[in-house]
Design a protein around this motif. Structure first.
Motif, PDB file in Angstrom:
ATOM      1  N   UNK A 224       1.101  -1.379   0.615  1.00 57.50           N
ATOM      2  CA  UNK A 224      -0.160   0.122   0.025  1.00 57.50           C
ATOM      3  C   UNK A 224       0.948   1.241   0.062  1.00 57.50           C
ATOM      4  N   UNK A 225       2.271   1.183   1.016  1.00 58.28           N
ATOM      5  CA  UNK A 225       3.143   2.817   1.009  1.00 58.28           C
ATOM      6  C   UNK A 225       3.695   2.509  -0.449  1.00 58.28           C
ATOM      7  N   UNK A 226       4.143   1.384  -1.548  1.00 61.48           N
ATOM      8  CA  UNK A 226       4.659   2.330  -2.172  1.00 61.48           C
ATOM      9  C   UNK A 226       3.458   2.012  -3.295  1.00 61.48           C
ATOM     10  N   UNK A 227       2.566   1.809  -3.594  1.00 60.05           N
ATOM     11  CA  UNK A 227       1.269   2.504  -4.191  1.00 60.05           C
ATOM     12  C   UNK A 227       1.035   4.035  -4.789  1.00 60.05           C
ATOM     13  N   UNK A 228       1.080   4.209  -3.182  1.00 62.32           N
ATOM     14  CA  UNK A 228       1.215   5.683  -2.771  1.00 62.32           C
ATOM     15  C   UNK A 228       1.990   6.010  -3.029  1.00 62.32           C
ATOM     16  N   UNK A 229       3.231   6.193  -2.546  1.00 56.55           N
ATOM     17  CA  UNK A 229       4.019   5.996  -3.060  1.00 56.55           C
ATOM     18  C   UNK A 229       3.864   6.646  -4.777  1.00 56.55           C
ATOM     19  N   UNK A 230       4.479   5.478  -5.021  1.00 57.02           N
ATOM     20  CA  UNK A 230       4.302   5.508  -6.610  1.00 57.02           C
ATOM     21  C   UNK A 230       3.716   6.645  -7.246  1.00 57.02           C
ATOM     22  N   UNK A 231       2.321   6.723  -6.735  1.00 59.74           N
ATOM     23  CA  UNK A 231       0.494   7.775  -6.965  1.00 59.74           C
ATOM     24  C   UNK A 231       1.114   9.483  -7.233  1.00 59.74           C
ATOM     25  N   UNK A 232       1.826   9.482  -5.581  1.00 62.07           N
ATOM     26  CA  UNK A 232       1.935  10.652  -6.007  1.00 62.07           C
ATOM     27  C   UNK A 232       3.235  10.939  -6.903  1.00 62.07           C
ATOM     28  N   UNK A 233       4.058  10.132  -6.941  1.00 59.66           N
ATOM     29  CA  UNK A 233       5.355  10.258  -7.788  1.00 59.66           C
ATOM     30  C   UNK A 233       4.289  10.427  -9.048  1.00 59.66           C
TER      31      UNK A 233
END
Length: 91
Positions: A6-15
């Motif tokens: 979930x954290x990786x997906x959130x960081x990817x979306x923000x990026x």
């Protein structure tokens, strides 16, 4: 889904959102300062430098999404596997 995925997906979306805003704003600045034909030259499909810049800007976000997908598929497949698996077939 795990917390790491979930954290990786959130960081990817923000990026990806930040990269998209950066790309759109830079194209608007080129349009404003240099005019329409400079923007057309910038968006030319044979402009390799621009395409590499766009790819390198978006790549970390896409890689973070891919890593999150791999974590979710790996976690899902390992949960369905029995604890003790014999490599040899039982007759």
């Amino acid at each position: 889904m795990s917390i790491l995925a979930k954290a990786l997906r959130l960081m990817g979306t923000v990026w990806l959102c930040a990269a998209g805003l950066l790309i759109v704003s830079s194209h608007l600045v080129v349009l404003h300062l240099d005019g329409f034909w400079a923007l057309v030259n910038l968006l030319n499909p044979w402009n390799v430098a621009n395409m590499l810049t766009l790819d390198l800007t978006a790549a970390p976000g896409l890689l973070l999404h891919m890593a999150a997908d791999q974590l979710t598929t790996t976690a899902g497949s390992s949960q369905n596997r029995p604890a003790l698996v014999s490599p040899y077939p039982v007759h």
